[in-house]
Design a protein around this motif. Structure first.
Motif, mmCIF file in Angstrom:
data_model
loop_
_atom_site.group_PDB
_atom_site.id
_atom_site.type_symbol
_atom_site.label_atom_id
_atom_site.label_comp_id
_atom_site.label_asym_id
_atom_site.label_seq_id
_atom_site.Cartn_x
_atom_site.Cartn_y
_atom_site.Cartn_z
ATOM 1 N N SER A 121 -24.654 -11.920 24.300
ATOM 2 C CA SER A 121 -25.975 -11.579 23.787
ATOM 3 C C SER A 121 -26.008 -10.158 23.241
ATOM 4 O O SER A 121 -26.685 -9.889 22.245
ATOM 5 C CB SER A 121 -27.020 -11.739 24.898
ATOM 6 O OG SER A 121 -28.307 -11.436 24.421
ATOM 7 N N SER A 125 -27.150 -9.430 19.505
ATOM 8 C CA SER A 125 -28.295 -8.556 19.250
ATOM 9 C C SER A 125 -27.883 -7.326 18.455
ATOM 10 O O SER A 125 -28.615 -6.876 17.562
ATOM 11 C CB SER A 125 -28.927 -8.127 20.585
ATOM 12 O OG SER A 125 -29.417 -9.252 21.292
ATOM 13 N N TYR A 128 -27.569 -8.324 14.877
ATOM 14 C CA TYR A 128 -28.897 -8.492 14.275
ATOM 15 C C TYR A 128 -29.505 -7.138 13.919
ATOM 16 O O TYR A 128 -30.077 -6.951 12.833
ATOM 17 C CB TYR A 128 -29.825 -9.228 15.236
ATOM 18 C CG TYR A 128 -29.667 -10.724 15.235
ATOM 19 C CD1 TYR A 128 -29.490 -11.426 14.050
ATOM 20 C CD2 TYR A 128 -29.703 -11.447 16.426
ATOM 21 C CE1 TYR A 128 -29.348 -12.812 14.044
ATOM 22 C CE2 TYR A 128 -29.559 -12.827 16.435
ATOM 23 C CZ TYR A 128 -29.382 -13.497 15.237
ATOM 24 O OH TYR A 128 -29.246 -14.862 15.248
ATOM 25 N N GLN A 150 -35.796 -6.256 18.379
ATOM 26 C CA GLN A 150 -34.537 -6.889 18.771
ATOM 27 C C GLN A 150 -33.887 -6.182 19.956
ATOM 28 O O GLN A 150 -33.346 -6.817 20.863
ATOM 29 C CB GLN A 150 -33.597 -6.912 17.566
ATOM 30 C CG GLN A 150 -34.064 -7.848 16.467
ATOM 31 C CD GLN A 150 -33.411 -7.552 15.132
ATOM 32 O OE1 GLN A 150 -32.726 -6.538 14.962
ATOM 33 N NE2 GLN A 150 -33.633 -8.429 14.158
ATOM 34 N N PHE A 154 -33.399 -7.772 23.847
ATOM 35 C CA PHE A 154 -32.119 -7.880 24.555
ATOM 36 C C PHE A 154 -32.187 -7.225 25.934
ATOM 37 O O PHE A 154 -31.756 -7.806 26.939
ATOM 38 C CB PHE A 154 -31.002 -7.222 23.738
ATOM 39 C CG PHE A 154 -29.762 -6.965 24.540
ATOM 40 C CD1 PHE A 154 -28.948 -8.021 24.930
ATOM 41 C CD2 PHE A 154 -29.434 -5.673 24.934
ATOM 42 C CE1 PHE A 154 -27.807 -7.795 25.691
ATOM 43 C CE2 PHE A 154 -28.296 -5.446 25.700
ATOM 44 C CZ PHE A 154 -27.484 -6.505 26.081
ATOM 45 N N TYR A 251 -33.767 -15.801 27.528
ATOM 46 C CA TYR A 251 -33.353 -15.203 26.254
ATOM 47 C C TYR A 251 -34.070 -15.818 25.051
ATOM 48 O O TYR A 251 -34.416 -15.115 24.100
ATOM 49 C CB TYR A 251 -31.846 -15.357 26.064
ATOM 50 C CG TYR A 251 -31.020 -14.235 26.644
ATOM 51 C CD1 TYR A 251 -31.051 -12.959 26.098
ATOM 52 C CD2 TYR A 251 -30.188 -14.456 27.732
ATOM 53 C CE1 TYR A 251 -30.285 -11.939 26.621
ATOM 54 C CE2 TYR A 251 -29.411 -13.437 28.267
ATOM 55 C CZ TYR A 251 -29.466 -12.172 27.709
ATOM 56 O OH TYR A 251 -28.704 -11.166 28.238
#
Length: 285
Positions: A121, A125, A128, A150, A154, A251
């Motif tokens: 993750s 993230s 992103y 974002q 996370f 999530y």
């Protein structure tokens, strides 16, 4: 009155039809031999394909020199591609002292699956956020707001997923014990486990873990070594299933919905602060 039926015409027609129209055409000579040989080959391959649950195309392709060359070329290029990834990426990323230290610390840990989900993750993230900040189609203020959203998603998701996963350990152990009891057809198995943990909790003792309790009593129900190993892997999978469900829920649903309004407020404050600073600089000029 005498009636005479003349059947000569009809009989002639039938004989003509039988002799000239209803017979299957016959092929003679070399062309006929080629057709018959091809039909036999195709029929044989279809029969063999039916027996072997394969296709008619496979043996034909394998017999072709052209397709063999194409297959060999593709395999060669594919092997070169995978070898390149292993040499230039996989080896550099995973074959180093940092990964070795991390592996030594987490091996055998019950949280290993959760750690890797969090790392995955983090990578997602981070990508992103990098793409958002590098997006030329968005203005700078909008980029910051999305990046903050974002990043907060996370951080809060990871903390919330770990907290909720650990908080549900005892409840999931009871579920796992009930699952084992159902597999053993023993109604008292889960009850004994739950009652023992209740007594341990009152006495201030450490609670039993379901996987340890099941492993200690497994020989009472299973004798074959292969069955024991298989059942232990199922019990280990129960813990993985719990973490997978919780992390996916946190999530992908809970935190994104809850964090977005706060992230937007933080983004708006950052934008307002930036504009106020720019206005003050313009006034001073």
């Amino acid at each position: 009155m005498n009636i005479t039926l003349n059947t000569n015409t009809t009989n002639k027609f039938n004989r003509y039809n039988n002799n000239n129209h209803t017979q299957a055409p016959s092929f003679t000579g070399r062309f006929s031999a080629i057709i018959n040989t091809s039909e036999r080959k195709i029929a044989k391959r279809m029969f063999d394909a039916g027996k072997e649950e394969s296709t008619v195309v496979t043996p034909i392709v394998e017999d072709s020199k052209f397709f063999r060359r194409v297959k060999k070329y593709i395999n060669k290029k594919y092997n070169s591609f995978t070898d390149g990834i292993a040499k230039h990426f996989t080896k550099r990323v995973f074959d180093n002292k940092y990964v070795d230290k991390f592996a030594d610390k987490v091996k055998g840990s019950d949280n290993l699956f959760k750690h890797f989900m969090a790392i995955g993750s983090l990578i997602t993230s981070g990508m992103y956020m990098e793409k958002t900040l590098a997006n030329k189609d968005l203005d700078s203020d909008r980029k910051r707001t999305l990046a903050v959203n974002q990043g907060l998603t996370f951080i809060v998701s990871t903390a919330g997923a770990y907290y909720l996963d650990n908080k549900l350990n005892n409840w999931w152990d009871n579920v796992t014990a009930k699952y084992a009891g159902a597999k053993f057809n023993d109604d008292t198995f889960a009850k004994t486990f739950i009652d023992t943990n209740k007594a341990n909790k009152k006495a201030g003792k450490k609670l039993l873990r379901a996987k340890d309790y099941i492993a200690q009593n497994l020989n009472k129900y299973l004798t074959d070594e292969k069955d024991i190993k298989h059942f232990n892997s199922q019990i280990a999978g129960m813990g993985v299933l719990k973490s997978m469900l919780i992390f996916a829920l946190v999530y992908r649903y809970i935190v994104p919905v809850a964090v977005t309004p706060f992230a937007n407020k933080i983004g708006d404050k950052l934008i307002a602060r930036k504009k106020a600073k720019e206005a003050a600089e313009n006034v001073s000029k």
